[in-house]
Structures are given as structure tokens and as C-alpha cells.
Design a protein around this motif. Structure first.
Motif, PDB file in Angstrom:
ATOM      1  N   ALA A 169     -15.400  25.351  86.843  1.00  0.00           N
ATOM      2  CA  ALA A 169     -14.396  25.133  85.802  1.00  0.00           C
ATOM      3  C   ALA A 169     -13.891  26.448  85.238  1.00  0.00           C
ATOM      4  O   ALA A 169     -12.685  26.614  84.996  1.00  0.00           O
ATOM      5  N   VAL A 170     -14.788  27.416  85.039  1.00  0.00           N
ATOM      6  CA  VAL A 170     -14.397  28.711  84.487  1.00  0.00           C
ATOM      7  C   VAL A 170     -13.483  29.459  85.451  1.00  0.00           C
ATOM      8  O   VAL A 170     -12.470  30.041  85.055  1.00  0.00           O
ATOM      9  N   GLU A 171     -13.828  29.443  86.734  1.00  0.00           N
ATOM     10  CA  GLU A 171     -13.008  30.153  87.719  1.00  0.00           C
ATOM     11  C   GLU A 171     -11.629  29.531  87.856  1.00  0.00           C
ATOM     12  O   GLU A 171     -10.624  30.241  88.011  1.00  0.00           O
ATOM     13  N   LYS A 172     -11.547  28.206  87.780  1.00  0.00           N
ATOM     14  CA  LYS A 172     -10.239  27.555  87.854  1.00  0.00           C
ATOM     15  C   LYS A 172      -9.402  27.850  86.618  1.00  0.00           C
ATOM     16  O   LYS A 172      -8.192  28.067  86.708  1.00  0.00           O
ATOM     17  N   PHE A 173     -10.057  27.862  85.456  1.00  0.00           N
ATOM     18  CA  PHE A 173      -9.326  28.055  84.195  1.00  0.00           C
ATOM     19  C   PHE A 173      -8.854  29.487  84.024  1.00  0.00           C
ATOM     20  O   PHE A 173      -7.722  29.740  83.599  1.00  0.00           O
ATOM     21  N   THR A 174      -9.720  30.462  84.341  1.00  0.00           N
ATOM     22  CA  THR A 174      -9.388  31.872  84.105  1.00  0.00           C
ATOM     23  C   THR A 174      -8.765  32.550  85.319  1.00  0.00           C
ATOM     24  O   THR A 174      -8.113  33.587  85.182  1.00  0.00           O
ATOM     25  N   GLY A 175      -8.953  31.980  86.503  1.00  0.00           N
ATOM     26  CA  GLY A 175      -8.435  32.618  87.710  1.00  0.00           C
ATOM     27  C   GLY A 175      -9.215  33.860  88.110  1.00  0.00           C
ATOM     28  O   GLY A 175      -8.715  34.682  88.887  1.00  0.00           O
ATOM     29  N   THR A 176     -10.425  34.009  87.588  1.00  0.00           N
ATOM     30  CA  THR A 176     -11.264  35.180  87.868  1.00  0.00           C
ATOM     31  C   THR A 176     -12.577  34.724  88.485  1.00  0.00           C
ATOM     32  O   THR A 176     -13.180  33.746  88.034  1.00  0.00           O
ATOM     33  N   ARG A 177     -13.039  35.430  89.504  1.00  0.00           N
ATOM     34  CA  ARG A 177     -14.312  35.097  90.132  1.00  0.00           C
ATOM     35  C   ARG A 177     -15.468  35.580  89.257  1.00  0.00           C
ATOM     36  O   ARG A 177     -15.505  36.740  88.849  1.00  0.00           O
ATOM     37  N   VAL A 178     -16.400  34.690  88.984  1.00  0.00           N
ATOM     38  CA  VAL A 178     -17.545  35.031  88.146  1.00  0.00           C
ATOM     39  C   VAL A 178     -18.387  36.121  88.795  1.00  0.00           C
ATOM     40  O   VAL A 178     -18.937  36.990  88.111  1.00  0.00           O
ATOM     41  N   GLU A 179     -18.481  36.111  90.118  1.00  0.00           N
ATOM     42  CA  GLU A 179     -19.257  37.132  90.831  1.00  0.00           C
ATOM     43  C   GLU A 179     -18.717  38.529  90.541  1.00  0.00           C
ATOM     44  O   GLU A 179     -19.475  39.497  90.430  1.00  0.00           O
TER      45      GLU A 179
END
Length: 200
Positions: free
Chosen positions: A89-99
Motif C-alpha cells: 500500500a505504501v509503495e502504491k501510494f507514494t510511488g517509492t520503493r521501500v527497499e
């Protein structure tokens, strides 16, 4: 489109009228601004305009306290909200890879948080959400955010508070923002070069 029509058709009060409205609102004015600023911090939209507006409406000192508290509130909520939402959900919302964020923050902890806040290599909102999913602890994140956002916050507040009278405070604020922007570009370019350099 609708916002553009409103801006073009609705008369905008001058600065003195806006400040008078804020004074008439009493303590609801600062509280409402903090709530609105913190809420917008949860969305991937520019917040610097609001910082400048706070300087215009509340002046330098009160505006600094208001924006600083609002930014820390929003950053804190997003950190824990990121943990609740999960990586997808975070990656879809922010467009940034958590890694990517984890690689930047986890190795150096507190100094890394100060660095990315001081010299914004990654978007503010993306760091807020993603940091909650990394190996970084809460206190290094929070204390690093407290220290790292201060110079930029002070500069934007000064630009709003003193920009209408372009004296030395506004000139110093503009110069500080220029230095931070240039530093951010340099760090970003070096990071890209390292990523493009193949391992030997």
C-alpha cells in the motif's frame, strides 16, 4: 480546472486582511492551520507553499512553532500509518520503493535521517511512510526529523514573513534555500553515478 476558475474569479484578500482574519479566529487559527498542514503532510503534495503562507499569516516566530509542530505531527502519524498499511500500500501510494528508503536510512540511522531531511534526496512524504517499514527505529527517525527539517522550515518561514519586504532576512532565507537545493542536486547526482557504476 475548478481551482483555476476560483482563483481567477474570486477576489483574493490582501495580506493585512488575511492577518486580520487570523487574529479574529483566535486560537482556532493556529490549531486549524496545524491540523490542515499535518493532514496535507500525509499526502504527496508540496508543503513548502504552506510554510511560506504560515510566515505571511502568523509572522516568523509563531509561524515557525506552528509549522514545526505540524510537520512533526504529520511525519509521526505517517510513520506509524506506514507500518499499519504495509509495504504494498505504501509503495502504491507514494510511488517509492521501500527497499530504496531502507538502504538509505538503515545503515547510518540517525545521521541518515538528518541528511535526507536537510538535503531532500527523497520526497518528505515518501520517507515518512516508508521509514515505518524499514529497520530504522522510531527515536532515530523522530529525532533526525526534528533536527533535519529545521533549516528548511526556518528558511521558508522567513521567506513568507519577510519576503514582502525584501530586506536582509528574506535575502538570507533565499540564499539558504538555494544552498539546500544545490546540495540536494549534488547528492542526487552522486547517488545516481554510484548506482550506474558497475561492481568490479
Amino acid at each position: 480546472m475548478a481551482a483555476t476558475v476560483v482563483v481567477l474569479t474570486v477576489p483574493i484578500p490582501d495580506v493585512e486582511e488575511l492577518r486580520a482574519l487570523v487574529e479574529q479566529a483566535g486560537w482556532w487559527g493556529p490549531v486549524g492551520f496545524v491540523a490542515g498542514y499535518a493532514a496535507l503532510t500525509l499526502a504527496p503534495v508540496p508543503k513548502n507553499v504552506l510554510s511560506i503562507a504560515a510566515g505571511v499569516l502568523f509572522g516568523f516566530g509563531p509561524g515557525l512553532v506552528i509549522v514545526y509542530c505540524a510537520a512533526l505531527l504529520g511525519a509521526s502519524v505517517a510513520f506509524w500509518l506506514g507500518r499499519a498499511l504495509g509495504r504494498d500500500a505504501v509503495e502504491k501510494f507514494t510511488g517509492t520503493r521501500v527497499e530504496k528508503v531502507d538502504a538509505v536510512l538503515s545503515k547510518r540511522g540517525f545521521p541518515a535521517v538528518v541528511g535526507v531531511r536537510l538535503v531532500p534526496v527523497l520526497p518528505f512524504t515518501a520517507i515518512n511512510y516508508s521509514a515505518g517499514l524499514t529497520a530504522l527505529g522510531w527515536w532515530p527517525y523522530f529525532l533526525g526529523t526534528m533536527l533535519g527539517i529545521l533549516p528548511g522550515t526556518v528558511s521558508f518561514l522567513a521567506l513568507g514573513a519577510f519576503g514582502l519586504e525584501f530586506g536582509w532576512p528574506a535575502q538570507v532565507a533565499t540564499a539558504a534555500l538555494g544552498v539546500l537545493t544545490l546540495a540536494g542536486l549534488i547528492v542526487a547526482m552522486r547517488s545516481r553515478r554510484r548506482n550506474r557504476t558497475p561492481d568490479v
